[in-house]
Design an enzyme around this catalytic site. Structure first.
Site, PDB file in Angstrom:
ATOM      1  N   TYR A  59      -1.490  -1.402  10.812  1.00 45.88           N
ATOM      2  CA  TYR A  59      -1.794  -1.923   9.475  1.00 45.88           C
ATOM      3  C   TYR A  59      -0.669  -1.552   8.497  1.00 45.88           C
ATOM      4  O   TYR A  59      -0.144  -2.386   7.765  1.00 45.88           O
ATOM      5  CB  TYR A  59      -3.139  -1.365   8.979  1.00 45.88           C
ATOM      6  CG  TYR A  59      -3.323  -1.473   7.493  1.00 45.88           C
ATOM      7  CD1 TYR A  59      -3.681  -2.686   6.901  1.00 45.88           C
ATOM      8  CD2 TYR A  59      -3.103  -0.378   6.649  1.00 45.88           C
ATOM      9  CE1 TYR A  59      -3.818  -2.796   5.523  1.00 45.88           C
ATOM     10  CE2 TYR A  59      -3.243  -0.479   5.280  1.00 45.88           C
ATOM     11  CZ  TYR A  59      -3.602  -1.690   4.729  1.00 45.88           C
ATOM     12  OH  TYR A  59      -3.718  -1.794   3.363  1.00 45.88           O
ATOM     13  N   SER A  68       0.839  -1.205   0.000  1.00 45.04           N
ATOM     14  CA  SER A  68       0.000   0.000   0.000  1.00 45.04           C
ATOM     15  C   SER A  68       0.868   1.247   0.000  1.00 45.04           C
ATOM     16  O   SER A  68       1.984   1.250   0.535  1.00 45.04           O
ATOM     17  CB  SER A  68      -0.844  -0.030   1.273  1.00 45.04           C
ATOM     18  OG  SER A  68      -1.379   1.235   1.537  1.00 45.04           O
ATOM     19  N   LYS A  84       2.393  -3.827   6.305  1.00 48.49           N
ATOM     20  CA  LYS A  84       2.720  -3.753   4.872  1.00 48.49           C
ATOM     21  C   LYS A  84       4.226  -3.513   4.697  1.00 48.49           C
ATOM     22  O   LYS A  84       4.883  -4.127   3.853  1.00 48.49           O
ATOM     23  CB  LYS A  84       1.909  -2.649   4.185  1.00 48.49           C
ATOM     24  CG  LYS A  84       0.426  -2.925   4.127  1.00 48.49           C
ATOM     25  CD  LYS A  84       0.121  -4.169   3.299  1.00 48.49           C
ATOM     26  CE  LYS A  84      -1.330  -4.579   3.330  1.00 48.49           C
ATOM     27  NZ  LYS A  84      -1.588  -5.914   2.774  1.00 48.49           N
TER      28      LYS A  84
HETATM   29  N1  UFG Z   1     -12.758  10.845   3.771  1.00 49.30           N
HETATM   30  C1  UFG Z   1     -13.781  11.705   4.104  1.00 49.30           C
HETATM   31  N2  UFG Z   1     -14.926  11.168   4.635  1.00 49.30           N
HETATM   32  C2  UFG Z   1     -15.073   9.823   4.831  1.00 49.30           C
HETATM   33  C3  UFG Z   1     -14.005   8.951   4.469  1.00 49.30           C
HETATM   34  C4  UFG Z   1     -12.867   9.499   3.941  1.00 49.30           C
HETATM   35  O1  UFG Z   1     -13.672  12.913   3.933  1.00 49.30           O
HETATM   36  O2  UFG Z   1     -16.121   9.410   5.331  1.00 49.30           O
HETATM   37  C5  UFG Z   1     -11.547  11.421   3.172  1.00 49.30           C
HETATM   38  C6  UFG Z   1     -10.281  11.115   3.961  1.00 49.30           C
HETATM   39  O3  UFG Z   1     -10.091  12.093   4.941  1.00 49.30           O
HETATM   40  C7  UFG Z   1      -9.228  11.130   2.867  1.00 49.30           C
HETATM   41  C8  UFG Z   1      -9.965  10.619   1.634  1.00 49.30           C
HETATM   42  O4  UFG Z   1     -11.343  10.787   1.916  1.00 49.30           O
HETATM   43  O5  UFG Z   1      -8.836  12.427   2.635  1.00 49.30           O
HETATM   44  C9  UFG Z   1      -9.701   9.171   1.345  1.00 49.30           C
HETATM   45  O6  UFG Z   1      -9.945   8.433   2.523  1.00 49.30           O
HETATM   46  P1  UFG Z   1     -10.027   6.837   2.520  1.00 49.30           P
HETATM   47  O7  UFG Z   1     -10.339   6.410   3.909  1.00 49.30           O
HETATM   48  O8  UFG Z   1     -10.962   6.386   1.452  1.00 49.30           O
HETATM   49  O9  UFG Z   1      -8.572   6.383   2.081  1.00 49.30           O
HETATM   50  P2  UFG Z   1      -7.176   6.645   2.773  1.00 49.30           P
HETATM   51  O10 UFG Z   1      -6.335   7.308   1.751  1.00 49.30           O
HETATM   52  O11 UFG Z   1      -7.273   7.305   4.072  1.00 49.30           O
HETATM   53  O12 UFG Z   1      -6.737   5.164   3.078  1.00 49.30           O
HETATM   54  C10 UFG Z   1      -6.408   4.331   2.003  1.00 49.30           C
HETATM   55  C11 UFG Z   1      -6.667   2.866   2.348  1.00 49.30           C
HETATM   56  C12 UFG Z   1      -5.761   2.398   3.451  1.00 49.30           C
HETATM   57  C13 UFG Z   1      -4.347   2.735   3.136  1.00 49.30           C
HETATM   58  C14 UFG Z   1      -4.211   4.186   2.808  1.00 49.30           C
HETATM   59  C15 UFG Z   1      -2.834   4.512   2.323  1.00 49.30           C
HETATM   60  O13 UFG Z   1      -8.002   2.700   2.772  1.00 49.30           O
HETATM   61  O14 UFG Z   1      -5.884   1.001   3.537  1.00 49.30           O
HETATM   62  O15 UFG Z   1      -5.083   4.532   1.740  1.00 49.30           O
HETATM   63  O16 UFG Z   1      -2.609   5.872   2.369  1.00 49.30           O
HETATM   64  F1  UFG Z   1      -3.555   2.470   4.205  1.00 49.30           F
END
Ligand code: UFG
Length: 337
Positions: free
Chosen positions: A149, A124, A153
């Protein structure tokens, strides 16, 4: 020769299994069904007209794994997805993550190393943390992981690199995914989040469907053009295709003792607000959203330099964000929860 896909009924695994079958490969799927449903097999069969071999096995169970490798002695490639993937759960239950994600990996590697079976690992972009440079290339120094997590990785990558150094016949590819979204164009397989989704797109589609009242946009004053976080959203079909291309590359370069790491992303950074707007334009649906506090631990901006995988393996993302989000919505609409 058969290809073993662990976690093959999960979100990414089911799309990879589908593409492998459509490419004429024989597939053995292993899944403990902890985070998916058995009827994903029906979805795969209805798309491909083929049902893969399936074993409900936990990859941490060395006896079950040995029996599997005894039964399918012609496994000639392994794509390893089976792992826990909730960042927040990993913070609360770190040992569950170290046990499962690293235990399962080591059990599998014993068999892969013994027979020098080419190995693909789902890593990831979390291993980069908040990178100092954008887009992020594979040469970017890795930061301290921000969750257990993420640590699994990072450590998983190191374990595989050590194995490649130890066995000159063993070769592996580590794929660092950016943000997978979307579903199969048939809407027969897709993401099945357990409980309340933590990721943006499944939360958004559930909100539009009326399952959740409102999407909370975490943070509005980040140092980005519109104040919301930036990510690289990649269609799961493109991601699946990157595995097919990587497997093909490994099989052509068998017994060459290499362990290469590749980013898998589109190269395009998209803000949360931009994603919401693109979803609305692509689907004609309104997204009810409101701003909320920043989510602790969130990276501000992360998007890939995906030139290495294009240059060496010949893979490049093809789907647009509009196509990705439309397919997510089609899947959500058809889903009986
Ligand atoms: N976000 C919101 N509201 C929500 C969910 C997410 O605004 O309800 C925002 C988050 O703050 C972020 C973006 O949407 O800015 C993406 O969030 P995600 O949770 O979809 O994804 P992340 O980038 O945080 O996490 C993903 C994977 C993880 C991994 C990570 C690596 O889900 O498994 O990328 O950076 F570790």
């Amino acid at each position: 020769m058969k290809i073993l896909v662990t976690g093959g009924l999960g979100y990414i695994g089911s799309h990879v299994t589908t593409l492998l079958l459509q490419n004429g490969m024989e597939v053995v799927v292993v899944d403990n069904l902890e985070n998916t449903r058995i009827d994903v097999l029906d979805g795969i069969e209805s798309i491909t007209g083929k049902r893969p071999n399936f074993k409900q096995i936990d990859v941490c169970d060395s006896n079950q794994l040995k029996a599997l490798f005894d039964e399918f002695s012609d496994i000639g490639g392994i794509i390893h997805f089976a792992a826990h993937k909730s960042v927040s759960e990993s913070v609360n239950e770190p040992l569950k993550y170290y046990d499962n994600n690293l235990g399962g990996l080591q059990q599998l590697l014993k068999h892969a190393l013994a027979k020098a079976v080419p190995f693909i690992f789902s890593s990831s972009c979390t291993v980069y943390g908040q990178s100092d440079t954008l887009p992020i290339s594979e040469n970017e120094p890795l930061k301290q992981a921000t969750s257990p997590y993420g640590s699994t990785k990072k450590i998983g990558e190191q374990i595989i690199e050590d194995c490649c150094r130890a066995n000159p016949d063993f070769n592996a590819i580590l794929l660092r995914y950016f943000n997978p979204v979307g579903a199969h164009p048939s809407a027969k397989i897709g993401e099945l989040p357990k409980g309340i989704p933590q990721n943006l797109v499944p939360y958004l589609t559930q909100t539009v469907k009326g399952i959740r009242p409102v999407l909370k946009v975490f943070g509005s004053s980040y140092n980005t053009p519109d104040g919301t976080c930036i990510r690289d959203y990649i269609h799961v079909m493109d991601l699946a295709d990157a595995h097919i291309a990587s497997l093909d590359y490994l099989l052509k370069n068998k017994n060459t003792s290499s362990c290469e790491v590749y980013n898998v992303g589109t190269g395009r950074g998209v803000s949360v607000l931009e994603l919401i707007q693109t979803f609305e334009e692509a689907t004609g649906e309104k997204v009810p959203y409101e701003f909320a506090d920043p989510r602790p631990g969130d990276t501000v901006s992360a998007y890939a330099d995906a030139s290495k995988i294009e240059k060496i393996i010949g893979w490049k993302a093809k789907y647009s964000l509009e196509e990705s989000l439309s397919s997510s919505w089609n899947w959500e609409k058809n889903l009986n929860s």
